[in-house]
Design an enzyme around this catalytic site. Structure first.
Site, PDB file in Angstrom:
ATOM      1  N   SER A   1       0.872  -1.227  -0.061  1.00  0.00           N
ATOM      2  CA  SER A   1       0.040   0.078   0.042  1.00  0.00           C
ATOM      3  C   SER A   1       0.968   1.197   0.188  1.00  0.00           C
ATOM      4  O   SER A   1       0.547   2.193  -0.666  1.00  0.00           O
ATOM      5  CB  SER A   1      -0.846  -0.011   1.078  1.00  0.00           C
ATOM      6  OG  SER A   1      -0.229  -0.148   2.323  1.00  0.00           O
TER       7      SER A   1
ATOM      8  N   LEU B   1      11.289  -6.824   3.938  1.00  0.00           N
ATOM      9  CA  LEU B   1      11.896  -7.310   5.289  1.00  0.00           C
ATOM     10  C   LEU B   1      13.412  -7.908   5.360  1.00  0.00           C
ATOM     11  O   LEU B   1      13.718  -8.274   6.492  1.00  0.00           O
ATOM     12  CB  LEU B   1      10.874  -8.324   5.323  1.00  0.00           C
ATOM     13  CG  LEU B   1       9.441  -8.163   5.430  1.00  0.00           C
ATOM     14  CD1 LEU B   1       8.696  -9.438   5.987  1.00  0.00           C
ATOM     15  CD2 LEU B   1       9.155  -7.088   6.858  1.00  0.00           C
TER      16      LEU B   1
ATOM     17  N   ASN C   1      13.889   4.113   4.485  1.00  0.00           N
ATOM     18  CA  ASN C   1      13.122   3.116   5.119  1.00  0.00           C
ATOM     19  C   ASN C   1      11.913   3.765   6.013  1.00  0.00           C
ATOM     20  O   ASN C   1      12.022   4.817   6.514  1.00  0.00           O
ATOM     21  CB  ASN C   1      13.729   2.258   6.033  1.00  0.00           C
ATOM     22  CG  ASN C   1      13.060   1.001   6.624  1.00  0.00           C
ATOM     23  OD1 ASN C   1      12.133   0.540   5.745  1.00  0.00           O
ATOM     24  ND2 ASN C   1      13.016   0.817   7.976  1.00  0.00           N
TER      25      ASN C   1
ATOM     26  N   HIS D   1       9.529   2.779   9.324  1.00  0.00           N
ATOM     27  CA  HIS D   1       9.376   1.766  10.331  1.00  0.00           C
ATOM     28  C   HIS D   1       8.068   2.190  11.094  1.00  0.00           C
ATOM     29  O   HIS D   1       7.739   3.385  11.548  1.00  0.00           O
ATOM     30  CB  HIS D   1      10.671   1.897  11.137  1.00  0.00           C
ATOM     31  CG  HIS D   1      10.676   0.759  12.244  1.00  0.00           C
ATOM     32  ND1 HIS D   1      10.828  -0.458  12.039  1.00  0.00           N
ATOM     33  CD2 HIS D   1      10.160   0.997  13.736  1.00  0.00           C
ATOM     34  CE1 HIS D   1      10.751  -1.179  13.198  1.00  0.00           C
ATOM     35  NE2 HIS D   1      10.141  -0.460  14.093  1.00  0.00           N
TER      36      HIS D   1
ATOM     37  N   ASP E   1      17.379  -0.400  11.249  1.00  0.00           N
ATOM     38  CA  ASP E   1      16.557   0.666  11.992  1.00  0.00           C
ATOM     39  C   ASP E   1      17.167   1.601  12.605  1.00  0.00           C
ATOM     40  O   ASP E   1      16.915   2.242  13.859  1.00  0.00           O
ATOM     41  CB  ASP E   1      15.588   0.064  12.802  1.00  0.00           C
ATOM     42  CG  ASP E   1      14.501  -0.890  12.111  1.00  0.00           C
ATOM     43  OD1 ASP E   1      14.140  -0.629  11.073  1.00  0.00           O
ATOM     44  OD2 ASP E   1      13.950  -2.003  12.721  1.00  0.00           O
TER      45      ASP E   1
ATOM     46  N   GLU F   1       1.249   6.540   7.636  1.00  0.00           N
ATOM     47  CA  GLU F   1       2.305   6.351   6.633  1.00  0.00           C
ATOM     48  C   GLU F   1       2.089   6.694   5.287  1.00  0.00           C
ATOM     49  O   GLU F   1       2.657   7.707   4.500  1.00  0.00           O
ATOM     50  CB  GLU F   1       2.541   5.048   6.528  1.00  0.00           C
ATOM     51  CG  GLU F   1       3.216   4.235   7.795  1.00  0.00           C
ATOM     52  CD  GLU F   1       3.683   2.717   7.671  1.00  0.00           C
ATOM     53  OE1 GLU F   1       4.631   2.159   8.432  1.00  0.00           O
ATOM     54  OE2 GLU F   1       2.974   2.224   7.153  1.00  0.00           O
TER      55      GLU F   1
END
Ligand code: GRF
Length: 204
Positions: free
Chosen positions: A21, A97, A114, A116, A157, A186
């Protein structure tokens, strides 16, 4: 602004392992090669899963795809040649992932972001993805969670944080209801933060 910078077009590769998405929001925001945002477009969708929903989205928007294999990604050239020859100059990880190998980070220094689904540095690191993140947040009785958009470096991360937004965690939340709230955040912020970052690092 120099003449060269004025001419430059930024081709994004969006890496995703799941439903996609966020990748879809990127495509809708920027458009695809030759068909959208003047200077930034989504040129390639990269996935490690041949059955990932993101590939249906790529097909619907006619974005080329690259399916990657773990061995070549981690121990081979990390697909750097393929990305460079597709003209990719910036990478967006949207629910991807696998840990990004050093070779890829070195080939795109400061040019990989990225997203998170939590407020880093909390709830990050190996194993902290998808519903595991939301479960941990709920189990710890946090009253607030959110999103973090950050640069990617060699550690999970860990890279410089570019943007965070928060949302409440309700006492009635399940990992699914919290995930939905996080997805809204997001979708609302990720494309714009990518645009700002790309503009600052490559187009100014
Ligand atoms: C997002 O919540 C992202 O933060 C996480 O995985 C999810 C991907 O969702 N890492 P989608 O595939 O973009 O729908």
């Amino acid at each position: 602004m120099s003449g060269a910078a004025q001419e430059q077009v930024v081709n994004l590769a969006v890496f995703a392992s799941g439903a996609g998405s966020n990748a879809q929001k990127m495509i809708e925001y920027f458009g695809t090669a030759g068909n959208g945002h003047k200077r930034i477009n989504v040129s390639l969708i990269v996935s490690n899963k041949p059955e990932a929903g993101v590939l249906n989205i790529a097909a619907a928007y006619q974005v080329p795809t690259l399916i990657i294999n773990r061995e070549s990604f981690l121990k081979g050239n990390a697909y750097v040649d393929e990305l460079k020859s597709a003209g990719i100059n910036f990478i967006v990880l949207a629910g991807f992932l696998w840990k990004v190998p050093e070779k890829l980070v070195a080939a795109f220094p400061g040019k990989i972001v990225n997203i998170h689904p939590a407020l880093l540095p909390k709830y990050g690191g190996k194993g902290m993805y998808g519903h595991f993140v939301h479960e941990a947040v709920i189990n710890n009785k946090e009253t607030e969670s959110g999103i973090t958009i950050h640069l990617v470096d060699e550690q999970y991360d860990h890279g410089a944080r570019l943007f965070q937004a928060t949302c409440p965690v309700l006492s009635t939340d399940t990992p699914d209801t919290l995930a939905q709230r996080i997805h809204h955040l997001e979708h609302a912020h990720f494309p714009r933060v990518v645009e700002d970052t790309v503009t600052r690092t490559l187009l100014l």
